[in-house]
Design an enzyme around this catalytic site. Structure first.
Site: not given
Length: 327
Positions: A71, A164, A221-223, A294
């Site tokens: 990718k 949200d 969310g944490a990347d 994740s």
């Protein structure tokens, strides 16, 4: 035999999410057994364009199939305002590992959403209570859609609580799913009190400060280094499962408390692949809250691409192209 070109619609519309969930679960298990090759993600930094490229190659071997893919993803934050393009775009090349033939070239943006939702579903399958019926979504954007679509395949979700700050995003979510689920708006605390919670925000100061006694959390969310959605005391008190030790400690939900010494290896129950492979237990009757950190692995992309390609061929979807000039 030609190379199949699959655009965004072809990737998402012809793909069965239940098949993607099973394939991603198989990929996690293969990883734990050592049946994958997954070099570290590599970066090409382009500060002159305020952007970068990232490449994620991998190979998976299972009892039923094997596959290889890479990718190629960009992140250019100025795109929406200056060029009218998305910040993130991705392309995946899916190859036959026996011959190297490029079986497909496909849009990887929708593919990433599919495999991310599938990863949360796998974790939910192994870590959430069997009788879970409510799902909280902290952040109701595009990623939240794939979370609901996947998680509702592994648990009988009836009630969805969305939190949200954007009125339009909340309204769009309710319009899309309000007929199928009891969708309610609420604060972060309301969403976090559900049986299952998925967080998909880019925050750097934790916003989930308390969860239900037996809640399962998918921290999605944490990347990147410094991102942090879940309060430290929630993480330290929960059964904590990660997807990959190196990635999670560097850029996952646990990266901040890890760097500060709040969390150590003693606080981590193990990797999701070890649960899938039967090496360690998932949820037990004695467990309270559980957390899945994740970060997203290249093997998830390969697994999802395998399903997309097989479904596309079966449904005669996409455009065949003579890429290497054999015809």
């Amino acid at each position: 035999m030609g190379t199949v070109i699959l655009d965004a619609d072809a990737v998402t519309e012809s793909t069965q999410i239940t098949e993607v969930i099973d394939a991603v679960e198989g990929a996690f298990g293969a990883y734990a057994r050592g049946d994958v090759q997954m070099p570290a993600k590599s970066y090409v930094d382009l500060p002159q364009y305020n952007g970068d490229f990232r490449s994620m190659p991998a190979y998976i071997e299972t009892d039923d199939w094997d596959a290889a893919a890479v990718k190629w993803v960009n992140v250019h934050p100025d795109n929406p305002d200056e060029e009218g393009l998305p910040t993130v775009m991705g392309t995946l090349i899916y190859s036959d590992p026996d011959t190297g033939f490029p079986l497909a070239v496909m849009d990887a943006t929708g593919l990433t959403r599919l495999r991310t939702g599938a990863a949360a579903a796998v974790a939910t399958r192994h870590l959430a209570r069997e009788d879970a019926t409510s799902l909280g979504l902290v952040g109701a954007g595009v990623q939240a859609h794939s979370q609901l679509e996947a998680i509702s395949r592994v648990r009988d979700i009836e009630t969805v609580v969305i939190s949200d700050l954007d009125d339009e995003i909340r309204a769009a979510f309710i319009e899309e799913y309000g007929d199928e689920f009891d969708v309610q708006e609420g604060a972060v605390a309301d969403a976090a009190a559900c049986d299952v919670v998925s967080t998909t925000t880019p925050v750097r100061d934790p916003i989930v400060e308390e969860v239900g006694e037996h809640t399962h959390i998918n921290a999605m969310g944490a990347d990147a280094e410094g991102k942090h959605e879940i309060a430290d005391d929630v993480l330290t008190e929960a059964k904590l499962v990660i997807d990959d030790h190196e990635q999670c400690t560097h850029s996952g939900e646990i990266n901040v408390p890890w760097s500060e010494g709040v969390l150590t290896d003693a606080d981590v129950h193990g990797e999701i692949g070890d649960i899938v492979a039967g090496k360690i237990e998932g949820r037990t009757a004695d467990d309270g809250a559980t957390v899945f950190d994740s970060t997203g692995l290249a093997i998830q992309d390969v697994a999802a691409a395998h399903v997309v390609y097989e479904d596309a061929v079966a449904g005669n979807t996409g455009t065949e192209f003579d890429m290497i000039g054999q015809k």
